[in-house]
Design an enzyme around this catalytic site. Structure first.
Site, PDB file in Angstrom:
ATOM      1  N   SER A 148      -0.347  -8.203  -1.037  1.00 38.95           N
ATOM      2  CA  SER A 148      -1.407  -9.040  -1.693  1.00 38.95           C
ATOM      3  C   SER A 148      -1.028  -9.287  -2.924  1.00 38.95           C
ATOM      4  O   SER A 148      -0.008  -9.219  -3.637  1.00 38.95           O
ATOM      5  CB  SER A 148      -3.023  -8.564  -1.674  1.00 38.95           C
ATOM      6  OG  SER A 148      -3.870  -9.402  -1.839  1.00 38.95           O
ATOM      7  N   LYS A 166      -3.526 -15.636  -0.632  1.00 41.69           N
ATOM      8  CA  LYS A 166      -3.741 -13.995  -0.832  1.00 41.69           C
ATOM      9  C   LYS A 166      -5.192 -13.552  -0.401  1.00 41.69           C
ATOM     10  O   LYS A 166      -5.399 -12.442  -0.044  1.00 41.69           O
ATOM     11  CB  LYS A 166      -3.519 -13.671  -2.271  1.00 41.69           C
ATOM     12  CG  LYS A 166      -1.846 -13.789  -2.426  1.00 41.69           C
ATOM     13  CD  LYS A 166      -0.918 -13.059  -1.587  1.00 41.69           C
ATOM     14  CE  LYS A 166       0.497 -13.164  -2.065  1.00 41.69           C
ATOM     15  NZ  LYS A 166       1.381 -12.594  -1.178  1.00 41.69           N
TER      16      LYS A 166
END
Length: 280
Positions: A148, A166
């Site tokens: 992420s 993300k």
């Protein structure tokens, strides 16, 4: 300091790690760290040349390696790469969803194709990899690690596309932790900060200088791919067997100061050229 100062070189012997986008950058660094603790490593990506170079580096660390050309947006190609990995190395124990695309662009200057490309590589690619690997992960009671980023929870100028992608990955990670826990599959996310030697940081260094970026980091330095890799290994060991649905931030404290300094930095004329870079 080597990971083997803390973790035995055979800690993951007999385990198989599959990494999307594993031919370079943070993802290759993660692969190398797994190799140093005994894991065999499968990698996929779009560039055969990069994959071949990465495979040589991983083999030099003692890993058996499977390398397949596959775009994570192409489910069938990804499924084929996972089947090749199973045939050559065995079923996957750890899936690292690392393939990503990004560029700096303010929302008003970006077209729909650019936005869609990043979302498809990052978010759709992560779903495709998880879904295609599900059978193997169920068999091994394995784990998934999503890569992420800080913009998943905090807005950054020029990152509306990357932040949306993300944020979706974070939610996908949590959803799979919730749904697939009954199969013994754990799901977590790693959130790297400014990591030295990566393509993105090289571009930002050229535009504004390393001091600009390290001034935002409480530890006062860039991280290394081996430091991200070390946390990836920790989350994959039995030590973390009760950890799932979690974002683990590896950023030297950078997120603690917010995105204000970065947002001012990307307003500098020196960074204007970055807004013209196409998605990778």
């Amino acid at each position: 300091m080597s990971i083997n100062d803390w973790i035995a070189p055979d800690a993951m012997k007999g385990k198989v790690v599959f990494i999307t986008g594993g031919g370079s950058g943070i993802n290759l660094g993660i692969g190398k760290t797994f190799a140093r603790v005994g894991a065999d490593v499968a990698i996929c990506g779009r560039s055969l040349e990069r994959l071949e170079g990465a495979a040589r580096e991983l083999e030099a660390l003692g890993a058996r390696v499977s390398a397949s050309v596959a775009d994570v947006r192409d489910y069938d190609a990804l499924a084929a790469a996972l089947e090749t990995s199973r045939r050559e190395l065995g079923s996957v124990d750890v899936l690292v969803c690392g393939a990503a695309g990004n560029f700096v662009a303010r929302a008003e200057a970006m077209n729909a194709k650019g936005f869609r490309t990043v979302v498809e590589i990052d978010l759709l690619g992560s779903f495709n990899a998880s879904h295609a690997a599900f059978g193997q992960l169920k068999e091994t009671r394995g784990s998934i690690l999503f890569i992420s980023a800080g913009q998943s929870v905090m807005p950054f100028v020029g990152q509306s596309h990357g932040g949306a992608a993300k944020a979706g990955i974070d939610n996908l990670m949590a959803s799979l932790a919730l749904e697939w826990g009954r199969f013994g599959i754990r799901s977590n996310a790693l959130v790297p900060g400014a990591i030295a030697g990566t393509e993105g940081m090289k571009r930002l260094d050229e535009a504004a200088g390393e001091d600009t970026w390290t001034s935002m980091i409480p530890l006062g330095r860039y991280g290394g791919t081996d430091e991200v890799g070390a946390m990836a290994v920790m989350l994959s060991l039995p030590l973390s067997s009760y950890v799932t649905g979690t974002r683990v931030v590896v950023d030297g404290g950078m997120a603690l100061s917010g995105s204000g300094l970065y947002n001012r930095a990307v307003s500098l004329p020196a960074l204007e050229r970055l807004t013209k870079m196409p998605p990778r």
